[in-house]
Design a protein around this motif. Structure first.
Motif, PDB file in Angstrom:
ATOM      1  N   ALA A 314     -14.859 -13.021   0.168  1.00 45.29           N
ATOM      2  CA  ALA A 314     -13.814 -13.033  -0.855  1.00 45.29           C
ATOM      3  C   ALA A 314     -12.961 -11.771  -0.785  1.00 45.29           C
ATOM      4  CB  ALA A 314     -14.454 -13.174  -2.239  1.00 45.29           C
ATOM      5  N   LEU A 315     -13.593 -10.635  -0.520  1.00 42.84           N
ATOM      6  CA  LEU A 315     -12.856  -9.378  -0.387  1.00 42.84           C
ATOM      7  C   LEU A 315     -11.938  -9.415   0.830  1.00 42.84           C
ATOM      8  CD1 LEU A 315     -15.711  -6.867  -1.247  1.00 42.84           C
ATOM      9  CD2 LEU A 315     -13.562  -7.104  -2.499  1.00 42.84           C
ATOM     10  N   LEU A 316     -12.403 -10.047   1.892  1.00 43.13           N
ATOM     11  CA  LEU A 316     -11.584 -10.159   3.092  1.00 43.13           C
ATOM     12  C   LEU A 316     -10.300 -10.923   2.792  1.00 43.13           C
ATOM     13  CD1 LEU A 316     -12.005  -9.264   6.069  1.00 43.13           C
ATOM     14  CD2 LEU A 316     -12.727 -11.599   6.546  1.00 43.13           C
ATOM     15  N   VAL A 317     -10.409 -11.955   1.966  1.00 49.20           N
ATOM     16  CA  VAL A 317      -9.235 -12.740   1.590  1.00 49.20           C
ATOM     17  C   VAL A 317      -8.348 -11.964   0.609  1.00 49.20           C
ATOM     18  CG1 VAL A 317      -8.444 -14.856   0.471  1.00 49.20           C
ATOM     19  CG2 VAL A 317     -10.439 -14.917   1.988  1.00 49.20           C
ATOM     20  N   ALA A 318      -8.963 -11.375  -0.417  1.00 46.27           N
ATOM     21  CA  ALA A 318      -8.184 -10.670  -1.444  1.00 46.27           C
ATOM     22  C   ALA A 318      -7.450  -9.466  -0.880  1.00 46.27           C
ATOM     23  CB  ALA A 318      -9.112 -10.236  -2.583  1.00 46.27           C
ATOM     24  N   GLY A 319      -8.061  -8.788   0.089  1.00 45.66           N
ATOM     25  CA  GLY A 319      -7.445  -7.599   0.659  1.00 45.66           C
ATOM     26  C   GLY A 319      -6.170  -7.864   1.426  1.00 45.66           C
ATOM     27  N   SER A 320      -5.908  -9.121   1.732  1.00 44.96           N
ATOM     28  CA  SER A 320      -4.732  -9.452   2.543  1.00 44.96           C
ATOM     29  C   SER A 320      -3.416  -9.105   1.863  1.00 44.96           C
ATOM     30  CB  SER A 320      -4.755 -10.943   2.907  1.00 44.96           C
ATOM     31  OG  SER A 320      -4.672 -11.737   1.736  1.00 44.96           O
ATOM     32  N   LEU A 321      -3.418  -8.966   0.547  1.00 48.65           N
ATOM     33  CA  LEU A 321      -2.155  -8.688  -0.157  1.00 48.65           C
ATOM     34  C   LEU A 321      -2.045  -7.252  -0.650  1.00 48.65           C
ATOM     35  CD1 LEU A 321      -1.449 -11.936  -2.231  1.00 48.65           C
ATOM     36  CD2 LEU A 321      -0.448 -11.178  -0.069  1.00 48.65           C
ATOM     37  N   ILE A 322      -2.880  -6.351  -0.139  1.00 49.14           N
ATOM     38  CA  ILE A 322      -2.785  -4.956  -0.569  1.00 49.14           C
ATOM     39  C   ILE A 322      -1.644  -4.237   0.144  1.00 49.14           C
ATOM     40  CG2 ILE A 322      -3.957  -2.721  -0.536  1.00 49.14           C
ATOM     41  CD1 ILE A 322      -6.542  -4.116  -1.145  1.00 49.14           C
ATOM     42  N   THR A 323      -1.671  -4.207   1.462  1.00 51.69           N
ATOM     43  CA  THR A 323      -0.611  -3.516   2.202  1.00 51.69           C
ATOM     44  C   THR A 323       0.768  -4.143   1.987  1.00 51.69           C
ATOM     45  OG1 THR A 323      -2.136  -2.680   3.870  1.00 51.69           O
ATOM     46  CG2 THR A 323       0.171  -2.818   4.492  1.00 51.69           C
ATOM     47  N   PRO A 324       0.902  -5.484   1.916  1.00 53.94           N
ATOM     48  CA  PRO A 324       2.225  -6.040   1.610  1.00 53.94           C
ATOM     49  C   PRO A 324       2.818  -5.484   0.314  1.00 53.94           C
ATOM     50  CG  PRO A 324       0.837  -7.768   2.470  1.00 53.94           C
ATOM     51  CD  PRO A 324      -0.038  -6.545   2.322  1.00 53.94           C
ATOM     52  N   GLN A 325       1.977  -5.259  -0.700  1.00 51.46           N
ATOM     53  CA  GLN A 325       2.493  -4.688  -1.941  1.00 51.46           C
ATOM     54  C   GLN A 325       2.896  -3.225  -1.754  1.00 51.46           C
ATOM     55  OE1 GLN A 325       0.565  -6.207  -5.835  1.00 51.46           O
ATOM     56  NE2 GLN A 325      -1.015  -6.467  -4.279  1.00 51.46           N
ATOM     57  N   SER A 326       2.059  -2.451  -1.077  1.00 46.20           N
ATOM     58  CA  SER A 326       2.400  -1.052  -0.827  1.00 46.20           C
ATOM     59  C   SER A 326       3.712  -0.942  -0.066  1.00 46.20           C
ATOM     60  CB  SER A 326       1.271  -0.375  -0.038  1.00 46.20           C
ATOM     61  OG  SER A 326       0.058  -0.409  -0.745  1.00 46.20           O
ATOM     62  N   THR A 327       3.896  -1.804   0.922  1.00 43.71           N
ATOM     63  CA  THR A 327       5.137  -1.811   1.695  1.00 43.71           C
ATOM     64  C   THR A 327       6.329  -2.192   0.824  1.00 43.71           C
ATOM     65  OG1 THR A 327       3.893  -2.440   3.678  1.00 43.71           O
ATOM     66  CG2 THR A 327       6.269  -2.767   3.734  1.00 43.71           C
ATOM     67  N   ALA A 328       6.140  -3.204  -0.017  1.00 41.51           N
ATOM     68  CA  ALA A 328       7.232  -3.644  -0.890  1.00 41.51           C
ATOM     69  C   ALA A 328       7.646  -2.541  -1.855  1.00 41.51           C
ATOM     70  CB  ALA A 328       6.809  -4.894  -1.665  1.00 41.51           C
ATOM     71  N   HIS A 329       6.676  -1.809  -2.407  1.00 48.84           N
ATOM     72  CA  HIS A 329       7.019  -0.707  -3.310  1.00 48.84           C
ATOM     73  C   HIS A 329       7.863   0.340  -2.584  1.00 48.84           C
ATOM     74  CE1 HIS A 329       2.990  -1.727  -5.500  1.00 48.84           C
ATOM     75  NE2 HIS A 329       3.943  -2.580  -5.790  1.00 48.84           N
ATOM     76  N   SER A 330       7.457   0.646  -1.354  1.00 52.01           N
ATOM     77  CA  SER A 330       8.169   1.657  -0.585  1.00 52.01           C
ATOM     78  C   SER A 330       9.596   1.228  -0.274  1.00 52.01           C
ATOM     79  CB  SER A 330       7.401   1.958   0.706  1.00 52.01           C
ATOM     80  OG  SER A 330       8.020   2.975   1.446  1.00 52.01           O
ATOM     81  N   VAL A 331       9.759  -0.023   0.151  1.00 54.96           N
ATOM     82  CA  VAL A 331      11.092  -0.523   0.500  1.00 54.96           C
ATOM     83  C   VAL A 331      11.968  -0.674  -0.740  1.00 54.96           C
ATOM     84  CG1 VAL A 331      12.348  -2.478   1.493  1.00 54.96           C
ATOM     85  CG2 VAL A 331      10.246  -1.673   2.579  1.00 54.96           C
ATOM     86  N   ALA A 332      11.360  -1.069  -1.869  1.00 48.81           N
ATOM     87  CA  ALA A 332      12.136  -1.279  -3.094  1.00 48.81           C
ATOM     88  C   ALA A 332      12.788   0.004  -3.595  1.00 48.81           C
ATOM     89  CB  ALA A 332      11.239  -1.864  -4.187  1.00 48.81           C
ATOM     90  N   ILE A 333      12.220   1.144  -3.228  1.00 49.74           N
ATOM     91  CA  ILE A 333      12.809   2.418  -3.635  1.00 49.74           C
ATOM     92  C   ILE A 333      14.231   2.544  -3.124  1.00 49.74           C
ATOM     93  CG2 ILE A 333      12.660   4.922  -3.269  1.00 49.74           C
ATOM     94  CD1 ILE A 333       9.629   4.638  -3.375  1.00 49.74           C
ATOM     95  N   GLU A 334      14.510   2.000  -1.943  1.00 51.30           N
ATOM     96  CA  GLU A 334      15.849   2.083  -1.375  1.00 51.30           C
ATOM     97  C   GLU A 334      16.879   1.377  -2.254  1.00 51.30           C
ATOM     98  OE1 GLU A 334      16.734   3.759   1.672  1.00 51.30           O
ATOM     99  OE2 GLU A 334      14.829   4.585   1.004  1.00 51.30           O
ATOM    100  N   ILE A 335      16.416   0.357  -2.983  1.00 55.09           N
ATOM    101  CA  ILE A 335      17.313  -0.374  -3.877  1.00 55.09           C
ATOM    102  C   ILE A 335      17.360   0.278  -5.252  1.00 55.09           C
ATOM    103  CG2 ILE A 335      17.678  -2.589  -5.061  1.00 55.09           C
ATOM    104  CD1 ILE A 335      16.275  -3.940  -2.707  1.00 55.09           C
ATOM    105  N   ALA A 336      16.206   0.732  -5.729  1.00 58.17           N
ATOM    106  CA  ALA A 336      16.071   1.118  -7.133  1.00 58.17           C
ATOM    107  C   ALA A 336      16.373   2.576  -7.427  1.00 58.17           C
ATOM    108  CB  ALA A 336      14.650   0.784  -7.609  1.00 58.17           C
ATOM    109  N   ALA A 337      16.049   3.484  -6.514  1.00 60.50           N
ATOM    110  CA  ALA A 337      16.140   4.915  -6.817  1.00 60.50           C
ATOM    111  C   ALA A 337      17.585   5.394  -6.812  1.00 60.50           C
ATOM    112  CB  ALA A 337      15.328   5.721  -5.814  1.00 60.50           C
TER     113      ALA A 337
END
Length: 412
Positions: A314-337
């Motif tokens: 279950a952890l193997l499956v749940a972990g699949s969306l951790i890095t995509p979120q971290s990446t999205a936060h980083s990229v969103a700064i270019e729009i939001a900041a």
């Protein structure tokens, strides 16, 4: 239309003129990011025999990092990363030495916790500085997207290696080895990064800032949305970080908790690389709520297994969306900041995730004691759904404005 990064874009970013020195130095400087707090906690526990005392000291360091990241980021946005990193590396070295002496002398817990707060606050923030430098080294587009994805993926690797190294070093003849080694790596990497030509030549203070508010980056509605997404993400991670070791302990395998959390990070890194090649959803204002909602849904799977092997899957499956979120936060700064606040903006993301993790850990600890790990996982999922709904209501704050039309091609 949105552009997707390819493996060629990753190579283009990491081999761009002026990038190699900062990349190598930041790797060393960021390696201990998940190591120092845990190494400090284990060190204090060995010296005092109390997990309660060790937890307070670790919490002090965590809060220090949350405060220091924003403050350092704001300074770097004005004067560049080189001078602040040199200064904070020196301050950090002194405070770590004082903390170690205080632990060895069995100083009062209040003093140890206060010093831990100062240690966390003085950690040189090479991560936000490294992330902000890509905006200068690369033009908007797929290569810069790949650079931000690399930042998120490498952080996940450090979150795998750091705790393992801390656990290994506390077993050495002197339990403070992990604290000293981690601090040394952070100092050497930060000073090395600050000494590179790219860092020394970065003078953001000369550019016109788009917002003169005392609130800085967080004055932007879009930036507040990104910070909320990072906070929700951190809360869910905090729930999991307590629930998983508790489940392992209840199964009679207390040492398996750390290994299970590593499984979570391994799948995160593997999927993160693929996600960087073709992110979904394309528009950023839809991406943040969708990813958090998906992560919340996957966390419900952790409440189902009755064995540690099932929890591992279950952890193997749940972990699949951790890095995509971290990446999205980083990229969103270019729009939001606001213009000229990218380093501080990333500091707000770090602060939000850190505070969210602290909130999640504290609530999860209570739920585990009262009702068991499954209750903690289900509560985490419910919290994630609520935060995702708020992000959906705020989604328009992340639609690129006309003044950022050049960025809309990449992220909307």
């Amino acid at each position: 239309m949105s552009q997707s990064a390819s493996l060629v874009d990753y190579r283009t970013a990491l081999t761009a003129p002026g990038a190699r020195g900062p990349v190598v130095a930041s790797l060393l400087g960021r390696l201990p990011i998940a190591m120092i707090g845990l190494a400090l906690m284990l060190y204090v526990q060995r010296e005092t025999g109390s997990f309660a005392a060790a937890g307070l000291v670790s919490a002090g360091a965590l809060l220090g990092v949350a405060c220091g990241s924003v403050a350092q980021g704001r300074v770097m946005d004005r004067v560049g990363p080189s001078v602040p990193l040199h200064v904070m590396s020196g301050v950090f070295a002194i405070l770590v030495a004082v903390e170690v002496v205080a632990i060895e002398l069995h100083a009062p817990l209040v003093l140890l916790t206060a010093l831990a707060f100062l240690v966390g606050g003085s950690e040189p923030m090479v991560g936000p500085a490294s992330r902000a430098l890509w905006g200068r080294l690369l033009p908007p587009g797929r290569a810069r997207d790949a650079a931000y994805a690399y930042e998120a993926i490498s952080m996940e690797v450090f979150f795998i290696l750091g705790p393992g190294l801390a656990g290994l070093m506390v077993a050495m003849p002197w339990p403070g080895t992990g604290v000293v080694v981690g601090a040394a790596c952070m100092i050497i990497g930060s000073v090395g990064f600050a000494a590179t030509h790219a860092a020394r030549g970065h003078r953001p203070g000369l550019a016109k800032r788009a917002d003169g508010s005392l609130l800085g980056a967080i004055a932007s509605p879009g930036m507040r949305t990104v910070a909320l997404a990072a906070l929700g993400f951190g809360i869910l991670i905090g729930f999991v970080e307590v629930g998983v070791p508790a489940a392992a302990m209840r199964a009679g395998q207390p040492t398996a908790g750390g290994l299970l959390l590593s499984v979570l990070s391994v799948s995160s890194v593997a999927v993160g690389v693929a996600y960087g090649l073709r992110p979904w959803p394309r528009p950023m204002h839809l991406r943040l709520p969708a990813l958090l909602l998906g992560f919340a849904a996957l966390i419900t799977l952790l409440a189902l297994p009755s064995t540690l092997w099932g929890l591992c899957l279950a952890l193997l499956v749940a972990g699949s969306l951790i890095t995509p979120q971290s990446t999205a936060h980083s990229v969103a700064i270019e729009i939001a900041a606001p213009q000229g606040t990218s380093t501080e903006a990333f500091g707000w993301v770090v602060t939000s995730v850190t505070l969210g993790a602290a909130i999640g850990q504290s609530i999860s600890g209570q739920l585990v004691e009262l009702s068991g790990p499954p209750a903690a996982f289900l509560t985490a999922s419910a919290v994630g759904v609520v935060v995702a709904a708020v992000l959906w209501l705020r989604r328009r704050t992340l639609v690129p404005s006309a003044s950022r039309a050049d960025l809309s091609l990449a992220w909307s």
